[in-house]
Design an enzyme around this catalytic site. Sequence first.
Site, short mmCIF file in Angstrom:
data_model
loop_
_atom_site.label_atom_id
_atom_site.label_comp_id
_atom_site.label_asym_id
_atom_site.label_seq_id
_atom_site.Cartn_x
_atom_site.Cartn_y
_atom_site.Cartn_z
N TRP A 166 44.47 32.17 32.34
CA TRP A 166 45.71 31.95 33.09
C TRP A 166 46.34 30.59 32.87
CZ3 TRP A 166 44.81 27.61 35.76
CH2 TRP A 166 43.49 27.32 36.13
N ASN A 167 45.59 29.62 32.30
CA ASN A 167 46.08 28.25 32.34
C ASN A 167 47.17 27.93 31.31
OD1 ASN A 167 44.08 28.54 30.40
ND2 ASN A 167 43.24 26.49 30.68
N ARG A 175 48.48 32.47 20.26
CA ARG A 175 47.40 31.96 19.41
C ARG A 175 46.49 33.08 18.93
NH1 ARG A 175 44.25 26.63 21.37
NH2 ARG A 175 42.86 28.02 22.49
N GLY A 244 37.89 31.86 27.86
CA GLY A 244 37.53 31.88 29.27
C GLY A 244 36.21 31.19 29.50
N SER A 245 35.53 31.58 30.56
CA SER A 245 34.29 30.91 30.94
C SER A 245 33.13 31.29 30.03
CB SER A 245 33.93 31.26 32.38
OG SER A 245 33.50 32.61 32.47
N GLU A 266 36.31 31.13 22.74
CA GLU A 266 36.68 29.76 23.13
C GLU A 266 36.33 29.64 24.60
OE1 GLU A 266 38.22 27.00 24.99
OE2 GLU A 266 40.19 27.85 24.57
N LEU A 267 35.23 28.95 24.88
CA LEU A 267 34.62 28.99 26.21
C LEU A 267 34.78 27.66 26.94
CD1 LEU A 267 31.47 31.04 25.12
CD2 LEU A 267 33.69 31.88 25.91
N ARG A 294 47.11 16.72 31.79
CA ARG A 294 47.83 17.84 31.20
C ARG A 294 47.49 19.11 31.98
NH1 ARG A 294 46.53 20.74 25.44
NH2 ARG A 294 48.49 21.87 25.16
N CYS A 300 40.46 23.48 29.38
CA CYS A 300 39.06 23.35 28.94
C CYS A 300 38.86 22.11 28.08
CB CYS A 300 38.62 24.61 28.19
SG CYS A 300 39.76 25.10 26.89
N GLU A 397 32.97 22.02 35.10
CA GLU A 397 34.37 21.77 34.80
C GLU A 397 35.14 21.55 36.11
OE1 GLU A 397 36.45 23.61 31.12
OE2 GLU A 397 35.22 25.19 31.97
N SER A 457 45.11 19.47 20.62
CA SER A 457 45.57 20.83 20.30
C SER A 457 46.82 20.79 19.43
CB SER A 457 45.89 21.60 21.59
OG SER A 457 44.76 21.65 22.43
#
Length: 494
Positions: A166-167, A175, A244-245, A266-267, A294, A300, A397, A457
Amino acid sequence: MTTQTSTPSTAARAAVEAISTGLYIDGAWVESSSGERFDVVNPATEEVIATVANGNAEDARRAIEAAGAAQKDWARTAPRERSEILRRAYDLIMARQEELALVMTSEMGKPLAEARGEVAYAAEFFRWFSEEAVRIGGDQTLTGDGKNRIMVSKEPVGPCVLITPWNFPLAMGTRKIGPAIAAGCTMVFKPANLTPLSSLALVDILIEAGLPAGVLNVVCTKSASSVVTPWMESGIARKISFTGSTGVGVRLLEQAAQHVMRSSMELGGNAPLIVFEDADLDRAVEGAFAAKMRNMGEACTAANRIFVQSSVADAFAEKLAARLGALTVGDGAVDGTEVGPLVEEKALVKVGELVDDAVAKGARVVIGGSRPEGRGYFYSPTVLTDVDPSAHLMTEEIFGPVAPLIPFDTEEQVVAMANDTPWGLAGYLFTRDLDRAFRVGDALEVGMVGLNTGIVSNPAAPFGGIKASGLGREGGRMGIEEFLETKYMAMPRA
């Protein structure tokens, strides 16, 4: 620090109301087979701004079957055609930058200035992969004995499962979708239920850009497992790309193993940011600000642990507190807002608990440390000093606007502390010593290092981590390889 609130603008309401809110399966917008819908809430006002079709297992099966049926023809599509679809989609995104930014701010909360930046960032993935689509290559060589010729080619991996967080609701979609389209893969796509509107707006853009029916199928849902599990068990999907997580990623890898699916993960992250005494402190403060604030810290790659050499720790804390203390907190849709709300109440509660735990263990609040009064899921930008290593925010996190500062004395000490985590996504260091920069950069156990910068990024870079932060890369020249298989043909040399 000031706070401000507002009511939704006419433009924001119009942008949200223009979005198709059904499921997109085999080239058609449809309702869920159950007829159920779920609410999308503006985190700045706590008001419902839209309802979206709530997909289920039956809808998921229809979506993956559509992707499977479309794969053969889509794989045969000329690379130039795929490239031009992506390029047209890039142009359409940029032409609608303001409307897309309004939608993103409404559903996710980030300030409009940041939302506009994400729209441009998201569009760039489509432009990047439009160029990569026509550069998928191969190889030709002779065997060592010279008797055989080996011809190597690249082929699309097949139907892909794409799951986004969601972020960064638009950029995480482009992507993944960009390289899949470029490589010739069909897709089933599940956006985050907290922020589905940006993704649904992207679907309409791709339709207008000419993407054929069945290539992209989108199922939003309040129950992720009811949709993703049928996809993973279908035997049709050949790849999963998930952001995600770490906990969810591990479960998906277990499911992927049952069908030996290609996997990109991508965790989570626990990024260290290191400020050495020889750093330009003003530049380090701006870098830490970028890496921490940001997206309100909901990234993450966010600096989760800020290590500052003891001789400059007090000066750095003072400068960073002044920088954060001058920020305006409020509804992201209001001009001048610099810090929006967190995405939901659960996130707000978690951030508060992490700060309270750190304070109970001896941390000192330099600024912030609480939520402002009023509606919305806001948390004040916070700087903590003297953070104890046992504080939970050292190992979890934070995903919020909280900057914990930890002093260190030696290079060896800080490298050990920075690497003392199961995660390894991003790390940052600030120094004017070139030898130290390379030495510490090499020693950090992460997939990405920011040297004297708080932003790593970029669509041209291979984004990804090591250890519990995942596997595979997104973006850059490596990004499309995740969606391609290698095949070779051997033949006797004439």
